[in-house]
Design a protein around this motif. Sequence first.
Motif, mmCIF file in Angstrom:
data_model
loop_
_atom_site.group_PDB
_atom_site.id
_atom_site.type_symbol
_atom_site.label_atom_id
_atom_site.label_comp_id
_atom_site.label_asym_id
_atom_site.label_seq_id
_atom_site.Cartn_x
_atom_site.Cartn_y
_atom_site.Cartn_z
ATOM 1 N N ASP A 177 -7.382 -11.792 -3.831
ATOM 2 C CA ASP A 177 -6.116 -11.770 -3.799
ATOM 3 C C ASP A 177 -5.461 -11.796 -2.716
ATOM 4 O O ASP A 177 -6.050 -10.975 -1.822
ATOM 5 N N ALA A 178 -4.325 -12.469 -2.256
ATOM 6 C CA ALA A 178 -3.778 -12.299 -1.006
ATOM 7 C C ALA A 178 -3.380 -10.744 -0.628
ATOM 8 O O ALA A 178 -3.227 -10.320 0.529
ATOM 9 N N LYS A 179 -2.968 -10.004 -1.765
ATOM 10 C CA LYS A 179 -2.295 -8.650 -1.548
ATOM 11 C C LYS A 179 -3.532 -7.959 -2.664
ATOM 12 O O LYS A 179 -3.580 -8.023 -3.563
ATOM 13 N N GLN A 180 -4.052 -6.785 -1.764
ATOM 14 C CA GLN A 180 -5.001 -5.885 -2.369
ATOM 15 C C GLN A 180 -4.848 -4.492 -2.334
ATOM 16 O O GLN A 180 -3.849 -3.886 -1.515
ATOM 17 N N HIS A 181 -5.238 -3.619 -3.065
ATOM 18 C CA HIS A 181 -5.079 -2.182 -3.352
ATOM 19 C C HIS A 181 -6.398 -1.407 -2.726
ATOM 20 O O HIS A 181 -7.481 -1.548 -3.300
ATOM 21 N N LEU A 182 -6.093 -0.697 -1.644
ATOM 22 C CA LEU A 182 -7.399 -0.004 -1.134
ATOM 23 C C LEU A 182 -7.184 1.410 -1.376
ATOM 24 O O LEU A 182 -6.006 2.091 -1.411
ATOM 25 N N LYS A 183 -8.329 2.101 -1.675
ATOM 26 C CA LYS A 183 -8.447 3.600 -2.050
ATOM 27 C C LYS A 183 -9.138 4.128 -0.766
ATOM 28 O O LYS A 183 -10.240 3.624 -0.450
ATOM 29 N N VAL A 184 -8.441 5.398 -0.153
ATOM 30 C CA VAL A 184 -9.009 5.951 1.213
ATOM 31 C C VAL A 184 -9.164 7.413 0.907
ATOM 32 O O VAL A 184 -8.289 8.131 0.226
ATOM 33 N N ALA A 186 -0.413 12.501 8.942
ATOM 34 C CA ALA A 186 -0.629 11.197 9.820
ATOM 35 C C ALA A 186 -1.390 10.158 9.405
ATOM 36 O O ALA A 186 -0.996 8.966 9.428
ATOM 37 N N VAL A 187 -2.540 10.317 8.486
ATOM 38 C CA VAL A 187 -3.226 9.629 7.821
ATOM 39 C C VAL A 187 -2.370 8.458 6.841
ATOM 40 O O VAL A 187 -2.244 7.473 6.789
ATOM 41 N N LYS A 188 -1.457 9.199 6.272
ATOM 42 C CA LYS A 188 -0.695 8.654 5.091
ATOM 43 C C LYS A 188 0.436 7.829 5.944
ATOM 44 O O LYS A 188 0.819 6.920 5.352
ATOM 45 N N GLU A 189 0.974 8.438 7.039
ATOM 46 C CA GLU A 189 1.731 7.368 7.772
ATOM 47 C C GLU A 189 1.262 6.143 8.419
ATOM 48 O O GLU A 189 1.791 5.227 8.362
ATOM 49 N N GLU A 239 0.411 -0.913 5.449
ATOM 50 C CA GLU A 239 1.258 -1.567 4.252
ATOM 51 C C GLU A 239 2.038 -2.693 4.637
ATOM 52 O O GLU A 239 2.182 -3.872 4.196
ATOM 53 N N LYS A 240 3.070 -2.148 5.444
ATOM 54 C CA LYS A 240 4.111 -2.952 6.056
ATOM 55 C C LYS A 240 3.725 -4.066 6.626
ATOM 56 O O LYS A 240 4.066 -5.364 6.609
ATOM 57 N N GLN A 241 2.571 -3.955 7.535
ATOM 58 C CA GLN A 241 2.100 -4.981 8.342
ATOM 59 C C GLN A 241 1.382 -6.215 7.640
ATOM 60 O O GLN A 241 1.242 -7.237 7.743
ATOM 61 N N SER A 242 0.520 -5.440 6.647
ATOM 62 C CA SER A 242 -0.644 -6.555 5.986
ATOM 63 C C SER A 242 -0.132 -7.079 4.619
ATOM 64 O O SER A 242 -0.473 -7.764 3.921
ATOM 65 N N GLY A 243 0.810 -6.075 3.779
ATOM 66 C CA GLY A 243 1.265 -6.429 2.346
ATOM 67 C C GLY A 243 0.197 -5.796 1.556
ATOM 68 O O GLY A 243 0.651 -5.738 0.257
ATOM 69 N N ASN A 244 -0.849 -5.336 1.813
ATOM 70 C CA ASN A 244 -1.924 -4.575 1.136
ATOM 71 C C ASN A 244 -1.203 -3.313 0.517
ATOM 72 O O ASN A 244 -0.488 -2.611 1.595
ATOM 73 N N LYS A 245 -1.626 -2.790 -0.444
ATOM 74 C CA LYS A 245 -1.338 -1.201 -0.839
ATOM 75 C C LYS A 245 -2.511 -0.304 -0.530
ATOM 76 O O LYS A 245 -3.775 -0.619 -0.652
ATOM 77 N N VAL A 246 -2.147 0.858 0.013
ATOM 78 C CA VAL A 246 -3.201 1.807 0.341
ATOM 79 C C VAL A 246 -2.710 3.202 -0.187
ATOM 80 O O VAL A 246 -1.875 3.699 -0.088
ATOM 81 N N SER A 247 -3.933 3.901 -0.949
ATOM 82 C CA SER A 247 -3.539 5.063 -1.574
ATOM 83 C C SER A 247 -4.661 6.064 -0.793
ATOM 84 O O SER A 247 -5.824 5.835 -0.670
ATOM 85 N N VAL A 248 -4.206 7.250 -0.027
ATOM 86 C CA VAL A 248 -4.787 8.074 0.638
ATOM 87 C C VAL A 248 -4.930 9.300 -0.194
ATOM 88 O O VAL A 248 -4.098 10.046 -0.490
ATOM 89 N N GLU A 249 -6.176 9.785 -0.325
ATOM 90 C CA GLU A 249 -6.420 10.971 -1.192
ATOM 91 C C GLU A 249 -7.245 11.920 -0.222
ATOM 92 O O GLU A 249 -8.188 11.668 0.363
ATOM 93 N N ALA A 250 -6.745 13.140 -0.217
ATOM 94 C CA ALA A 250 -7.397 14.342 0.544
ATOM 95 C C ALA A 250 -8.450 15.073 -0.406
ATOM 96 O O ALA A 250 -8.162 15.529 -1.310
ATOM 97 N N VAL A 295 -12.497 3.099 1.648
ATOM 98 C CA VAL A 295 -12.610 3.501 3.012
ATOM 99 C C VAL A 295 -12.586 5.046 2.897
ATOM 100 O O VAL A 295 -12.014 5.780 2.192
ATOM 101 N N PHE A 296 -13.333 5.499 3.701
ATOM 102 C CA PHE A 296 -13.707 6.910 3.722
ATOM 103 C C PHE A 296 -14.329 7.652 4.871
ATOM 104 O O PHE A 296 -14.910 6.921 5.614
ATOM 105 N N TYR A 297 -14.033 8.990 5.265
ATOM 106 C CA TYR A 297 -14.643 9.585 6.219
ATOM 107 C C TYR A 297 -16.366 9.840 6.166
ATOM 108 O O TYR A 297 -16.415 10.188 5.002
ATOM 109 N N VAL A 298 -17.051 9.554 7.060
ATOM 110 C CA VAL A 298 -18.510 9.983 7.070
ATOM 111 C C VAL A 298 -18.601 10.942 8.110
ATOM 112 O O VAL A 298 -18.532 10.458 9.428
ATOM 113 N N ASN A 299 -19.025 11.925 7.960
ATOM 114 C CA ASN A 299 -19.555 12.867 9.171
ATOM 115 C C ASN A 299 -20.762 12.707 9.642
ATOM 116 O O ASN A 299 -21.673 12.120 8.941
ATOM 117 N N SER A 300 -21.044 12.697 11.126
ATOM 118 C CA SER A 300 -22.262 12.573 11.619
ATOM 119 C C SER A 300 -23.457 13.174 10.889
ATOM 120 O O SER A 300 -24.626 12.547 10.955
#
Length: 414
Positions: free
Chosen positions: A37-44, A56-59, A65-76, A96-101
Amino acid sequence: MTPRTATAALVTCAALLAATGCSSSFGGDKSTKQDTDAKQHLKVLIATSGDAETKAVKEAAAAYEKQSGNKVSVEAAKDMNQQLAQSFAGHKPPDVFYVNSDQFANYAKGGSLYAYGDTIKDVDDFAEPLRTSFTYDGKLVCLPKDTSTLALAINTDLWKKAGLTEKDYPTSWDELRKVAAKLTGGGVTGLVTSDEYQRLGVFMKQAGGWITDAKQTKMTADSAQNAEGLGFVKSLLRDGSLKYAKQVDTSWGGEALGKGKAAMTIEGNWLTGGMKLDYPDVPYKVVPLPEGPAGKATLAFSNCWGVAAESAHRSAAVDLVKYLSSGERQLKFADAFGVMPSRTSALAQYAKQAPDAKAWVDANAYAQGPVTVAGFDKVLSQFNTELQSLRTTDPKKILAGLQRNGEQSLAKGN
């Protein structure tokens, strides 16, 4: 961002494997159908150091989102490793997610990560040691999100009260021993830090040792150099001029520094955000760690932006990572919550913008990265347990256990 204390982070995918089946390769479909789909929903999913990082990450996600048209949900995440393990086992990981070394090799070996490093055109702008930390089977799997190093932070009020000046900032172990002793007394301990290899390991490295060889294929833990490094730490513990954070009723070195229970601490650049938020009126100075017998040494830590192998939005996820990893965005993250950019170009700019962080920035040139061998986190967790009793235990005995456990882990092919 690197946790203030790393012990809890060692509750890993590998530890949960028997109970849950951590890897997406356990019955997972590696050819997950991709959303076109042209617009997708990403979970972070992120492991945040606090409100400043989450904000900062949510901002950044909102700007994307504004640049790409995709939706992004961020969870701590409340427990990053556990939540990731469960999501991989259930075949419903975040995109997408953090991976510690420390955990990277576990997830890479399990097939849970989508390797997208080869698609990044300017990948050479990311510091080579950081890229190495996130390379598996010869492939750069994920982009380093940021970098952190350790330095010596000094409560300048307590420093002056003890009759010390800038000329007394310690540059050697001998000088560190002397000033730590002079600063100890009246409810203040000269040096306070965490009881884990992620802090005490600097002394092993400064003595010329480390846990493994450079290729991470051979254990070098039981060397005379490592024994010398931990022996120095033990001598300070026995003198009372060094205490672990929990011995002064604090959870980490920054808290001890801020509450005036420590005159000095060994911490990373995340200290900046912690002091600004919790102890804004406490003056402190960050200087390079003193040199040991083998010269300058410190430790480096990082996370990468992981993309799930089972994500149905891999292309969009990589696009988001590219945005979050831009030099401009990394500098905004640095300003917001104290991390250093993983891009060398952005790090140079950061050094100009944050002169107080010079010791941490300069330390990137001689920092030792973590051991990134799958399954090795269990070995390091046991090492940390043993370090808690260093004051009353022969360092050689602790290192012999680390050597033995490490050899067994490497022999198993972990």
